[in-house]
Design a protein around this motif. Structure first.
Motif, PDB file in Angstrom:
ATOM      1  N   ALA A 137       0.877  -1.123   0.081  1.00  0.00           N
ATOM      2  CA  ALA A 137       0.068   0.074   0.017  1.00  0.00           C
ATOM      3  C   ALA A 137       0.984   1.131  -0.111  1.00  0.00           C
ATOM      4  O   ALA A 137       2.119   1.189   0.501  1.00  0.00           O
ATOM      5  CB  ALA A 137      -1.128  -0.214   1.233  1.00  0.00           C
ATOM      6  N   LYS A 138       0.330   2.481  -0.716  1.00  0.00           N
ATOM      7  CA  LYS A 138       1.157   3.350  -0.511  1.00  0.00           C
ATOM      8  C   LYS A 138       1.381   4.226   0.543  1.00  0.00           C
ATOM      9  O   LYS A 138       2.343   4.722   0.960  1.00  0.00           O
ATOM     10  CB  LYS A 138       0.303   4.559  -1.514  1.00  0.00           C
ATOM     11  CG  LYS A 138       0.589   4.159  -3.061  1.00  0.00           C
ATOM     12  CD  LYS A 138      -0.417   5.230  -3.836  1.00  0.00           C
ATOM     13  CE  LYS A 138       0.061   6.598  -4.042  1.00  0.00           C
ATOM     14  NZ  LYS A 138      -0.891   7.228  -4.882  1.00  0.00           N
ATOM     15  N   TYR A 139       0.652   3.954   1.629  1.00  0.00           N
ATOM     16  CA  TYR A 139       0.591   4.395   2.875  1.00  0.00           C
ATOM     17  C   TYR A 139       0.360   3.896   4.192  1.00  0.00           C
ATOM     18  O   TYR A 139      -0.285   2.874   4.158  1.00  0.00           O
ATOM     19  CB  TYR A 139      -0.319   5.677   3.202  1.00  0.00           C
ATOM     20  CG  TYR A 139      -0.364   6.807   1.629  1.00  0.00           C
ATOM     21  CD1 TYR A 139       0.826   7.770   1.757  1.00  0.00           C
ATOM     22  CD2 TYR A 139      -1.579   6.718   0.870  1.00  0.00           C
ATOM     23  CE1 TYR A 139       0.789   8.605   0.772  1.00  0.00           C
ATOM     24  CE2 TYR A 139      -1.296   7.436  -0.152  1.00  0.00           C
ATOM     25  CZ  TYR A 139      -0.384   8.357  -0.361  1.00  0.00           C
ATOM     26  OH  TYR A 139      -0.066   9.249  -1.475  1.00  0.00           O
ATOM     27  N   LYS A 180     -10.643  -0.073   1.512  1.00  0.00           N
ATOM     28  CA  LYS A 180      -9.936   1.215   1.583  1.00  0.00           C
ATOM     29  C   LYS A 180      -8.831   1.239   2.423  1.00  0.00           C
ATOM     30  O   LYS A 180      -7.688   1.888   2.286  1.00  0.00           O
ATOM     31  CB  LYS A 180     -10.698   2.347   1.814  1.00  0.00           C
ATOM     32  CG  LYS A 180     -12.012   2.719   0.780  1.00  0.00           C
ATOM     33  CD  LYS A 180     -12.837   3.645   1.066  1.00  0.00           C
ATOM     34  CE  LYS A 180     -14.046   3.428   1.685  1.00  0.00           C
ATOM     35  NZ  LYS A 180     -14.970   4.487   1.737  1.00  0.00           N
ATOM     36  N   VAL A 181      -9.016   0.539   3.633  1.00  0.00           N
ATOM     37  CA  VAL A 181      -8.020   0.503   4.557  1.00  0.00           C
ATOM     38  C   VAL A 181      -7.908  -0.758   5.021  1.00  0.00           C
ATOM     39  O   VAL A 181      -8.713  -1.758   5.288  1.00  0.00           O
ATOM     40  CB  VAL A 181      -8.506   1.086   5.798  1.00  0.00           C
ATOM     41  CG1 VAL A 181      -7.378   1.195   6.808  1.00  0.00           C
ATOM     42  CG2 VAL A 181      -8.722   2.717   5.506  1.00  0.00           C
ATOM     43  N   LEU A 200      -2.248   0.494  10.172  1.00  0.00           N
ATOM     44  CA  LEU A 200      -3.307   0.631   8.761  1.00  0.00           C
ATOM     45  C   LEU A 200      -2.617   0.861   7.620  1.00  0.00           C
ATOM     46  O   LEU A 200      -1.510   1.438   7.570  1.00  0.00           O
ATOM     47  CB  LEU A 200      -4.043   1.857   9.005  1.00  0.00           C
ATOM     48  CG  LEU A 200      -4.716   1.848  10.640  1.00  0.00           C
ATOM     49  CD1 LEU A 200      -5.385   3.172  10.706  1.00  0.00           C
ATOM     50  CD2 LEU A 200      -5.653   0.528  10.753  1.00  0.00           C
ATOM     51  N   PHE A 201      -3.090   0.200   6.550  1.00  0.00           N
ATOM     52  CA  PHE A 201      -2.470   0.280   5.258  1.00  0.00           C
ATOM     53  C   PHE A 201      -3.575   0.901   4.175  1.00  0.00           C
ATOM     54  O   PHE A 201      -4.693   0.453   4.314  1.00  0.00           O
ATOM     55  CB  PHE A 201      -1.933  -0.915   4.793  1.00  0.00           C
ATOM     56  CG  PHE A 201      -0.736  -1.477   5.442  1.00  0.00           C
ATOM     57  CD1 PHE A 201       0.470  -1.243   5.063  1.00  0.00           C
ATOM     58  CD2 PHE A 201      -1.008  -2.721   6.458  1.00  0.00           C
ATOM     59  CE1 PHE A 201       1.745  -1.762   5.897  1.00  0.00           C
ATOM     60  CE2 PHE A 201      -0.007  -2.963   7.097  1.00  0.00           C
ATOM     61  CZ  PHE A 201       1.189  -2.767   6.909  1.00  0.00           C
ATOM     62  N   SER A 202      -3.078   1.979   3.293  1.00  0.00           N
ATOM     63  CA  SER A 202      -4.091   2.417   2.516  1.00  0.00           C
ATOM     64  C   SER A 202      -3.238   3.025   1.162  1.00  0.00           C
ATOM     65  O   SER A 202      -2.350   3.329   1.419  1.00  0.00           O
ATOM     66  CB  SER A 202      -5.151   3.382   2.992  1.00  0.00           C
ATOM     67  OG  SER A 202      -5.968   3.802   2.159  1.00  0.00           O
ATOM     68  N   ASP A 203      -4.191   2.981   0.370  1.00  0.00           N
ATOM     69  CA  ASP A 203      -3.750   3.856  -1.210  1.00  0.00           C
ATOM     70  C   ASP A 203      -3.879   5.161  -1.098  1.00  0.00           C
ATOM     71  O   ASP A 203      -3.782   6.161  -1.959  1.00  0.00           O
ATOM     72  CB  ASP A 203      -4.000   3.213  -2.166  1.00  0.00           C
ATOM     73  CG  ASP A 203      -3.156   1.905  -2.600  1.00  0.00           C
ATOM     74  OD1 ASP A 203      -2.075   1.749  -2.017  1.00  0.00           O
ATOM     75  OD2 ASP A 203      -3.928   0.888  -3.171  1.00  0.00           O
ATOM     76  N   ASP A 204      -5.025   5.562   0.097  1.00  0.00           N
ATOM     77  CA  ASP A 204      -5.301   6.990   0.105  1.00  0.00           C
ATOM     78  C   ASP A 204      -5.195   7.490   1.470  1.00  0.00           C
ATOM     79  O   ASP A 204      -5.950   7.291   2.414  1.00  0.00           O
ATOM     80  CB  ASP A 204      -7.006   6.942  -0.228  1.00  0.00           C
ATOM     81  CG  ASP A 204      -7.675   8.266   0.058  1.00  0.00           C
ATOM     82  OD1 ASP A 204      -6.909   9.180   0.522  1.00  0.00           O
ATOM     83  OD2 ASP A 204      -8.729   8.513  -0.297  1.00  0.00           O
TER      84      ASP A 204
END
Ligand code: 76R
Length: 247
Positions: A137-139, A180-181, A200-204
């Motif tokens: 994931a990005k973030y 989403k997460v 937590l991992f997310s792309d947003d």
């Protein structure tokens, strides 16, 4: 005594936060820096192999803000292996130019608040959550937390049924963020300063704020949640490591 929640425990987790000593890093010749980067990437290559064999997982993120410069999140079947990994990193050339910023030791945990009638160790879904291959994931967002034990607000004195119904409500909010997460809850009672680590991992990246904020209004977090420091970071892909360390 209230009934203790039963837990399923998976891989052990080390969140290892470091800052880079850019001043001394800059004093190296570019060949020496290249060598140090190369050695670090060979270590990551070993981690990739372990991950491909499903004997662990890892993630690298650069951290935004002054709490750290980057984070290595490492998952392994035993505490010994986590210890070996951190020692192996500490012996590298690159490690000489990093300083420990923070660390967190825990074990991936699922609790029985929302029980199911199947044998959890036969469920591929449960196994995938206990032994997770971390997403690219990005973030990432990491923070430790406790459940409050203060006066009338003592989570650990509540009857199982009350805790279960509150966790149901917690889970309902969480479910709205499905896709989403991705969250990994790891237990750290007896291992580190708080009771859980939340990763937590997310792309947003904004979804972290939305989810954590929404949960603050839910009783489990509003009345019983106590939180440590929050860390937020951007995915550091291996082919970006040289760029990150370029001076
Ligand atoms: O495991 C499950 O999916 C079942 C429901 C569930 C449990 C038992 C669940 C769902 N969580 C559980 C346990 Mn959670 N979770 C947090 C935080 O910031 C805050 O306010 C709290 C930090 C987040 C963001 C989060 C997200 N959860 C726990 C526990 C252990 C409690 C105990 O044992 O007493 C903690 C500390 C905790 C904290 N949780 C979910 C989420 C999300 C997104 C879900 C939905 C998962 C899904 O259904 O896909």
């Amino acid at each position: 005594m209230s009934e203790a929640a039963k837990t399923l425990d998976g891989w052990y987790v080390l969140h290892d936060f470091r800052t880079v000593d850019w001043t001394t890093w800059k004093m190296l010749s570019s060949e020496e820096r290249q060598e140090a980067i190369h050695e670090f990437l060979s270590l990551v290559e070993k981690w990739n192999k372990t991950q491909a064999e499903k004997k662990g997982s890892h993630a690298l993120y650069t951290v935004v803000g002054q709490k750290a410069d980057f984070m290595m999140m490492l998952l392994r079947p035993t505490m010994e292996e986590l210890n070996e990994l951190e020692t192996e990193f500490n012996k590298t050339k690159f490690a000489e130019f990093t300083m420990p910023a923070h660390s967190y030791v825990s074990v991936v945990e699922l609790s029985n608040y929302l029980p199911s009638d199947q044998d959890p160790y036969q469920s591929p879904e449960i196994l995938a959550r206990l032994y997770p291959i971390l997403p690219k994931a990005k973030y990432v967002c990491f923070y430790p937390m406790d459940k409050r034990r203060q006066g009338e607000d003592n989570w650990y004195m509540l009857p199982m049924e009350d805790r279960r119904s509150m966790m149901r409500s917690h889970g309902m909010i969480g479910r709205q963020y499905a896709g989403k997460v991705k969250q990994i809850i790891s237990g750290s009672v007896g291992f580190d300063d708080y009771e859980w680590g939340v990763t937590l991992f997310s792309d947003d990246v904004l979804q972290f704020k939305k989810l954590v904020y929404e949960m603050r209004f839910d009783e489990v977090s509003a009345r019983y949640g106590e939180f440590g420091s929050f860390f937020v970071g951007n995915l550091l892909e291996e082919d970006k490591v040289s760029h990150f360390l370029h001076v």
